[in-house]
Design a protein around this motif. Structure first.
Motif, PDB file in Angstrom:
ATOM      1  N   ALA A  27      29.031  39.904  34.232  1.00  4.26           N
ATOM      2  CA  ALA A  27      30.441  40.272  34.122  1.00  4.26           C
ATOM      3  C   ALA A  27      30.582  41.670  33.537  1.00  4.26           C
ATOM      4  CB  ALA A  27      31.194  39.259  33.265  1.00  4.26           C
ATOM      5  N   ALA A  28      29.773  41.972  32.532  1.00  9.28           N
ATOM      6  CA  ALA A  28      29.846  43.294  31.914  1.00  9.28           C
ATOM      7  C   ALA A  28      29.352  44.370  32.874  1.00  9.28           C
ATOM      8  CB  ALA A  28      29.031  43.321  30.626  1.00  9.28           C
ATOM      9  N   GLU A  29      28.286  44.050  33.611  1.00 11.92           N
ATOM     10  CA  GLU A  29      27.737  45.019  34.551  1.00 11.92           C
ATOM     11  C   GLU A  29      28.689  45.285  35.707  1.00 11.92           C
ATOM     12  OE1 GLU A  29      23.923  43.701  35.841  1.00 11.92           O
ATOM     13  OE2 GLU A  29      23.083  43.776  33.826  1.00 11.92           O
ATOM     14  N   SER A  30      29.469  44.288  36.083  1.00 11.06           N
ATOM     15  CA  SER A  30      30.371  44.478  37.214  1.00 11.06           C
ATOM     16  C   SER A  30      31.474  45.476  36.870  1.00 11.06           C
ATOM     17  CB  SER A  30      30.982  43.149  37.655  1.00 11.06           C
ATOM     18  OG  SER A  30      31.969  42.734  36.752  1.00 11.06           O
ATOM     19  N   GLY A  31      31.769  45.629  35.588  1.00  7.78           N
ATOM     20  CA  GLY A  31      32.800  46.573  35.180  1.00  7.78           C
ATOM     21  C   GLY A  31      34.199  46.042  35.344  1.00  7.78           C
ATOM     22  N   LEU A  32      34.345  44.781  35.675  1.00  9.31           N
ATOM     23  CA  LEU A  32      35.669  44.187  35.855  1.00  9.31           C
ATOM     24  C   LEU A  32      35.990  43.281  34.681  1.00  9.31           C
ATOM     25  CD1 LEU A  32      35.563  43.117  39.620  1.00  9.31           C
ATOM     26  CD2 LEU A  32      36.684  45.110  38.638  1.00  9.31           C
ATOM     27  N   SER A  33      37.200  43.391  34.209  1.00  7.82           N
ATOM     28  CA  SER A  33      37.650  42.493  33.151  1.00  7.82           C
ATOM     29  C   SER A  33      38.059  41.160  33.776  1.00  7.82           C
ATOM     30  CB  SER A  33      38.848  43.103  32.417  1.00  7.82           C
ATOM     31  OG  SER A  33      39.970  43.148  33.277  1.00  7.82           O
ATOM     32  N   LEU A  40      42.414  40.248  41.576  1.00 11.92           N
ATOM     33  CA  LEU A  40      41.803  40.205  42.909  1.00 11.92           C
ATOM     34  C   LEU A  40      41.902  38.810  43.511  1.00 11.92           C
ATOM     35  CD1 LEU A  40      38.653  42.451  42.345  1.00 11.92           C
ATOM     36  CD2 LEU A  40      40.704  43.014  43.660  1.00 11.92           C
ATOM     37  N   ALA A  41      41.680  37.795  42.701  1.00 11.90           N
ATOM     38  CA  ALA A  41      41.800  36.415  43.196  1.00 11.90           C
ATOM     39  C   ALA A  41      43.237  36.128  43.630  1.00 11.90           C
ATOM     40  CB  ALA A  41      41.354  35.431  42.117  1.00 11.90           C
ATOM     41  N   PHE A  42      44.207  36.623  42.866  1.00 13.22           N
ATOM     42  CA  PHE A  42      45.612  36.428  43.220  1.00 13.22           C
ATOM     43  C   PHE A  42      45.928  37.129  44.538  1.00 13.22           C
ATOM     44  CE2 PHE A  42      50.032  37.987  43.047  1.00 13.22           C
ATOM     45  CZ  PHE A  42      50.689  36.770  43.028  1.00 13.22           C
ATOM     46  N   GLU A  43      45.461  38.353  44.702  1.00 16.65           N
ATOM     47  CA  GLU A  43      45.719  39.094  45.941  1.00 16.65           C
ATOM     48  C   GLU A  43      45.094  38.395  47.135  1.00 16.65           C
ATOM     49  OE1 GLU A  43      47.530  41.740  47.047  1.00 16.65           O
ATOM     50  OE2 GLU A  43      48.464  41.558  45.102  1.00 16.65           O
ATOM     51  N   ARG A  44      43.965  37.740  46.927  1.00 17.17           N
ATOM     52  CA  ARG A  44      43.316  37.011  48.000  1.00 17.17           C
ATOM     53  C   ARG A  44      44.146  35.812  48.430  1.00 17.17           C
ATOM     54  NH1 ARG A  44      39.235  35.446  45.277  1.00 17.17           N
ATOM     55  NH2 ARG A  44      38.339  37.505  45.115  1.00 17.17           N
ATOM     56  N   GLN A  45      44.924  35.221  47.491  1.00 16.68           N
ATOM     57  CA  GLN A  45      45.598  33.966  47.798  1.00 16.68           C
ATOM     58  C   GLN A  45      47.067  33.935  47.394  1.00 16.68           C
ATOM     59  OE1 GLN A  45      43.338  30.978  45.788  1.00 16.68           O
ATOM     60  NE2 GLN A  45      41.580  31.239  47.098  1.00 16.68           N
ATOM     61  N   SER A  78      38.464  51.287  42.259  1.00 16.13           N
ATOM     62  CA  SER A  78      37.251  51.226  41.442  1.00 16.13           C
ATOM     63  C   SER A  78      36.064  50.707  42.251  1.00 16.13           C
ATOM     64  CB  SER A  78      37.462  50.335  40.214  1.00 16.13           C
ATOM     65  OG  SER A  78      37.361  48.979  40.554  1.00 16.13           O
ATOM     66  N   PRO A  79      34.913  51.324  42.075  1.00 14.72           N
ATOM     67  CA  PRO A  79      33.706  50.861  42.757  1.00 14.72           C
ATOM     68  C   PRO A  79      33.328  49.424  42.353  1.00 14.72           C
ATOM     69  CG  PRO A  79      33.344  53.017  41.767  1.00 14.72           C
ATOM     70  CD  PRO A  79      34.676  52.532  41.300  1.00 14.72           C
ATOM     71  N   ALA A  80      33.641  49.032  41.128  1.00 17.08           N
ATOM     72  CA  ALA A  80      33.317  47.677  40.665  1.00 17.08           C
ATOM     73  C   ALA A  80      34.088  46.635  41.469  1.00 17.08           C
ATOM     74  CB  ALA A  80      33.620  47.540  39.179  1.00 17.08           C
ATOM     75  N   GLU A  83      32.557  46.334  44.896  1.00 17.74           N
ATOM     76  CA  GLU A  83      31.325  45.555  44.837  1.00 17.74           C
ATOM     77  C   GLU A  83      31.625  44.063  44.666  1.00 17.74           C
ATOM     78  OE1 GLU A  83      27.607  45.104  41.788  1.00 17.74           O
ATOM     79  OE2 GLU A  83      28.325  47.136  42.215  1.00 17.74           O
ATOM     80  N   HIS A  84      32.658  43.753  43.897  1.00 14.95           N
ATOM     81  CA  HIS A  84      33.012  42.357  43.614  1.00 14.95           C
ATOM     82  C   HIS A  84      33.536  41.639  44.864  1.00 14.95           C
ATOM     83  CE1 HIS A  84      34.461  38.913  41.338  1.00 14.95           C
ATOM     84  NE2 HIS A  84      35.631  39.051  41.936  1.00 14.95           N
ATOM     85  N   ASP A  85      34.417  42.282  45.616  1.00 11.98           N
ATOM     86  CA  ASP A  85      35.003  41.650  46.803  1.00 11.98           C
ATOM     87  C   ASP A  85      35.284  42.726  47.853  1.00 11.98           C
ATOM     88  OD1 ASP A  85      36.372  40.140  48.668  1.00 11.98           O
ATOM     89  OD2 ASP A  85      37.543  39.054  47.160  1.00 11.98           O
ATOM     90  N   PRO A  86      34.251  43.153  48.568  1.00 21.83           N
ATOM     91  CA  PRO A  86      34.402  44.292  49.485  1.00 21.83           C
ATOM     92  C   PRO A  86      35.429  44.089  50.592  1.00 21.83           C
ATOM     93  CG  PRO A  86      32.155  43.406  49.553  1.00 21.83           C
ATOM     94  CD  PRO A  86      32.901  42.632  48.535  1.00 21.83           C
ATOM     95  N   MET A  87      35.471  42.910  51.177  1.00 19.65           N
ATOM     96  CA  MET A  87      36.419  42.698  52.287  1.00 19.65           C
ATOM     97  C   MET A  87      37.858  42.792  51.807  1.00 19.65           C
ATOM     98  SD  MET A  87      34.543  39.787  54.585  1.00 19.65           S
ATOM     99  CE  MET A  87      35.946  39.628  55.631  1.00 19.65           C
ATOM    100  N   LEU A  88      38.162  42.168  50.685  1.00 19.52           N
ATOM    101  CA  LEU A  88      39.521  42.212  50.141  1.00 19.52           C
ATOM    102  C   LEU A  88      39.913  43.630  49.773  1.00 19.52           C
ATOM    103  CD1 LEU A  88      42.101  40.826  49.046  1.00 19.52           C
ATOM    104  CD2 LEU A  88      40.900  40.664  46.854  1.00 19.52           C
ATOM    105  N   VAL A  89      39.043  44.328  49.055  1.00 14.83           N
ATOM    106  CA  VAL A  89      39.363  45.684  48.592  1.00 14.83           C
ATOM    107  C   VAL A  89      39.545  46.621  49.778  1.00 14.83           C
ATOM    108  CG1 VAL A  89      38.473  47.674  47.311  1.00 14.83           C
ATOM    109  CG2 VAL A  89      38.311  45.373  46.324  1.00 14.83           C
ATOM    110  N   LYS A  90      38.701  46.507  50.782  1.00 14.01           N
ATOM    111  CA  LYS A  90      38.862  47.363  51.967  1.00 14.01           C
ATOM    112  C   LYS A  90      40.173  47.060  52.691  1.00 14.01           C
ATOM    113  CE  LYS A  90      33.972  48.155  52.765  1.00 14.01           C
ATOM    114  NZ  LYS A  90      32.816  47.874  53.633  1.00 14.01           N
ATOM    115  N   ARG A  91      40.530  45.777  52.771  1.00 17.44           N
ATOM    116  CA  ARG A  91      41.803  45.412  53.418  1.00 17.44           C
ATOM    117  C   ARG A  91      42.984  45.967  52.632  1.00 17.44           C
ATOM    118  NH1 ARG A  91      45.337  41.192  52.696  1.00 17.44           N
ATOM    119  NH2 ARG A  91      43.904  40.045  51.382  1.00 17.44           N
TER     120      ARG A  91
END
Length: 113
Positions: A27-33, A40-45, A78-80, A83-91
């Motif tokens: 979690a710390a390495e991903s850079g996401l709180s 991101l989960a909310f945006e997905r659903q 953010s690059p993090a 990396e966490h959810d590439p398809m969602l972030v690109k969309r």
């Protein structure tokens, strides 16, 4: 009768400690709180929530819609997050880019009129 050899097996302390600390380190390495991952989960659903998206944002994140979109826009840059959810972030990036182009085109057509 033959004697059975029994070998006691003790867990490797290094293996155990790295396994237990790996999840927080990831979690710390991903850079996401936690909030970033929740956004991101909310945006997905978000469409699964009854009512308006802005109302769900207020209830889930305790922030205004304007602040939420500021957080979301910074997050999808953010690059993090990529990396966490590439398809969602690109969309989300594509949708933002499309809206920006539409606004620019409207402004150009309004200026020419």
């Amino acid at each position: 009768m033959s004697k059975m050899l029994v070998q006691e097996v003790h867990p490797d302390p290094e293996a155990t400690s790295s396994a237990t600390t790996q999840a927080p380190a990831d979690a710390a390495e991903s850079g996401l709180s936690d909030r970033d991952r929740e956004v991101l989960a909310f945006e997905r659903q978000w469409w699964k929530y009854a009512g308006a998206k802005e109302q769900a944002v207020r209830e889930l994140f305790d922030m205004s819609a304007t602040r939420y979109y500021q957080v979301l826009n910074a997050l999808i840059d953010s690059p993090a997050a990529l990396e966490h959810d590439p398809m969602l972030v690109k969309r989300l990036r594509r949708m933002r880019s499309t809206r920006q182009r539409a606004r620019s085109a409207r402004r150009l057509s309004d200026a020419q009129a």
